[in-house]
Design an enzyme around this catalytic site. Structure first.
Site, PDB file in Angstrom:
ATOM      1  N   GLU A  43       0.977  -1.189   0.104  1.00 43.06           N
ATOM      2  CA  GLU A  43      -0.020   0.076  -0.087  1.00 43.06           C
ATOM      3  C   GLU A  43       0.972   1.280   0.214  1.00 43.06           C
ATOM      4  O   GLU A  43       1.788   1.318   0.487  1.00 43.06           O
ATOM      5  CB  GLU A  43      -0.695   0.056   1.219  1.00 43.06           C
ATOM      6  CG  GLU A  43      -1.961  -1.239   1.439  1.00 43.06           C
ATOM      7  CD  GLU A  43      -2.580  -0.982   2.910  1.00 43.06           C
ATOM      8  OE1 GLU A  43      -3.337  -1.869   2.968  1.00 43.06           O
ATOM      9  OE2 GLU A  43      -2.427  -0.158   3.743  1.00 43.06           O
ATOM     10  N   CYS A  72       5.106  -7.436   7.496  1.00 38.18           N
ATOM     11  CA  CYS A  72       5.969  -6.935   8.713  1.00 38.18           C
ATOM     12  C   CYS A  72       5.896  -7.994   9.705  1.00 38.18           C
ATOM     13  O   CYS A  72       5.092  -8.534   9.948  1.00 38.18           O
ATOM     14  CB  CYS A  72       5.401  -5.829   9.036  1.00 38.18           C
ATOM     15  SG  CYS A  72       6.383  -4.592  10.518  1.00 38.18           S
ATOM     16  N   CYS A 105      -2.315   1.744   7.913  1.00 36.66           N
ATOM     17  CA  CYS A 105      -1.110   0.881   7.412  1.00 36.66           C
ATOM     18  C   CYS A 105      -1.668  -0.535   7.552  1.00 36.66           C
ATOM     19  O   CYS A 105      -2.192  -1.241   8.422  1.00 36.66           O
ATOM     20  CB  CYS A 105       0.060   0.843   8.025  1.00 36.66           C
ATOM     21  SG  CYS A 105       0.843   2.386   7.801  1.00 36.66           S
ATOM     22  N   LEU A 124       6.739   5.301  19.345  1.00 35.56           N
ATOM     23  CA  LEU A 124       6.947   4.990  20.508  1.00 35.56           C
ATOM     24  C   LEU A 124       5.755   4.530  21.453  1.00 35.56           C
ATOM     25  O   LEU A 124       5.640   3.203  22.000  1.00 35.56           O
ATOM     26  CB  LEU A 124       7.225   6.359  21.534  1.00 35.56           C
ATOM     27  CG  LEU A 124       7.660   6.279  23.030  1.00 35.56           C
ATOM     28  CD1 LEU A 124       8.864   5.306  22.840  1.00 35.56           C
ATOM     29  CD2 LEU A 124       7.903   7.672  23.371  1.00 35.56           C
ATOM     30  N   HIS A 125       4.494   5.168  21.287  1.00 34.44           N
ATOM     31  CA  HIS A 125       3.302   4.684  21.751  1.00 34.44           C
ATOM     32  C   HIS A 125       3.124   4.110  23.324  1.00 34.44           C
ATOM     33  O   HIS A 125       1.999   3.291  23.602  1.00 34.44           O
ATOM     34  CB  HIS A 125       2.940   3.331  20.990  1.00 34.44           C
ATOM     35  CG  HIS A 125       2.941   3.636  19.063  1.00 34.44           C
ATOM     36  ND1 HIS A 125       2.297   4.794  18.837  1.00 34.44           N
ATOM     37  CD2 HIS A 125       3.413   2.960  18.307  1.00 34.44           C
ATOM     38  CE1 HIS A 125       2.583   4.723  17.277  1.00 34.44           C
ATOM     39  NE2 HIS A 125       3.353   3.458  17.240  1.00 34.44           N
ATOM     40  N   GLU A 142       8.824  -2.185   8.601  1.00 37.01           N
ATOM     41  CA  GLU A 142       9.907  -1.762   9.652  1.00 37.01           C
ATOM     42  C   GLU A 142      10.882  -1.366   8.562  1.00 37.01           C
ATOM     43  O   GLU A 142      11.723  -2.065   8.307  1.00 37.01           O
ATOM     44  CB  GLU A 142      10.285  -2.465  10.505  1.00 37.01           C
ATOM     45  CG  GLU A 142      11.341  -2.038  11.329  1.00 37.01           C
ATOM     46  CD  GLU A 142      11.578  -0.782  12.115  1.00 37.01           C
ATOM     47  OE1 GLU A 142      12.258   0.198  11.617  1.00 37.01           O
ATOM     48  OE2 GLU A 142      10.679  -0.247  12.508  1.00 37.01           O
TER      49      GLU A 142
END
Length: 350
Positions: free
Chosen positions: A94, A114, A335, A217-218, A162
């Site tokens: 995508e 991923c 994503c 980070l999240h 990544e």
């Protein structure tokens, strides 16, 4: 010669050597490179100032675009376009094109699938198939620019995959897309996002690039991060922060921290306070993101009022923070969402 080798994989220096080794003058390489990377042609016959014999040799050995646009969805809300592109071996990725007042921005993928396993992301659901080549990343940008009919101004390597898990090809892509012989997009208009592969952050800091580094980070501490991001079991937040400080010292550029707010997981005032303590004094910006929920995942987005409160808390404590504008929500622009539906054979509505 590899039948799937595409000419976009050649840097200008590599193409020049190839052309001169074949007995042609070096200026032919400059002509071909300009056709490929400035005029963005898709057929060898379009290179009208290149001798037919040379075009024939090249066409027999190389294809031009390694990815083709398979489907396109455009948001009725904000004009964001999502592209499904197919590779020669059947891989599906995508790319997203977003129109802003300052120009056209594209978000591209760096891998087919991923393997990072973040538990709120659709990109990881089908695992990793393979890395994309630099030319396949270039092809995403070129396909979109030709399709949109306007120049791409900004690039974010934040799509499927990544980027630092495909380090060498991503680095080659950055150098080629910013080459003055090609599309010549300023490195300052390129952002690379990583979930925190610490060794590669140090490597990237030493590359002498002017690219923006974004860290997914999240979470404000390791205990929370480990519940949503498996990479946290390998690299601690302290290690990531140390690497980011090194990046800032080496480049003089601020780091962006991506922080997706997940209801009941990382959106409390306590989490905001921990994030302030973590980032205080660092040259950085926090990009707060409303989660695009994925039906296969249990994570749900924080309420917009909670996101705004989180933002205000950070700003009050002198942490530069903004809420990322949500785009393309009616076309599965997050994503991996559209790819997942397509790969499962579901009705994509296209």
């Amino acid at each position: 010669m590899d039948q799937y080798m595409d000419i976009l994989s050649f840097t200008f220096e590599e193409l020049e050597k190839y052309i001169t080794d074949a007995g042609y003058p070096a200026f032919r390489a400059r002509q071909i490179y300009a056709w490929l990377h400035k005029k963005l042609v898709s057929q060898w016959d379009e290179m009208t100032n290149v001798p037919k014999k040379l075009r024939k040799i090249m066409s027999e050995n190389y294809t031009i675009l390694p990815l083709c646009i398979k489907e396109k969805l455009t948001s009725e809300i904000d004009g964001t376009s999502k592209y499904l592109m197919a590779s020669y071996d059947g891989g599906i990725i995508e790319s997203v094109a977003m129109k802003y007042s300052y120009g056209l921005s594209v978000c591209i993928s760096s891998q087919i699938g991923c393997r990072m396993g973040c538990r709120f992301c659709a990109s990881t659901l089908l695992g990793l198939e393979r890395n994309l080549t630099a030319s396949e990343m270039l092809s995403q940008v070129y396909n979109i620019q030709r399709n949109a009919g306007e120049r791409v101004d900004n690039i974010v390597i934040m799509g499927i995959g990544e980027p630092f898990d495909n380090y060498d090809e991503v680095l080659k892509f950055i150098r080629m897309i910013s080459d003055s012989n090609g599309l010549n997009i300023s490195q300052r208009n390129i952002t690379v996002s990583t979930c925190g592969l610490v060794d590669r952050i140090y490597d990237f800091a030493n590359e002498e690039l002017a690219v923006t580094l974004a860290i997914s980070l999240h979470a404000p501490d390791d205990s929370i991060r480990k519940t949503i991001m498996p990479v946290a079991n390998r690299y601690s937040i302290d290690e990531i922060m140390e690497a980011c400080r090194y990046f800032i010292m080496k480049t003089g550029r601020r780091v962006t921290f991506e922080y997706t707010l997940i209801d009941g997981v990382n959106d409390s005032t306590e989490c905001a306070a921990k994030l302030v303590s973590l980032l205080r004094g660092m040259l950085c910006h926090v990009n707060l993101i409303a989660l695009n929920s994925v039906k296969e995942r249990e994570c749900r987005s924080s309420a917009i009022q909670n996101i705004k409160c989180f933002e205000k808390y950070l700003q009050k404590n002198r942490i530069n923070a903004t809420i990322r504008r949500g785009m393309g929500r009616d076309i599965d622009a997050a994503c991996g969402q559209l790819r997942k539906r397509y790969m499962n054979g579901a009705d994509t509505g296209i």
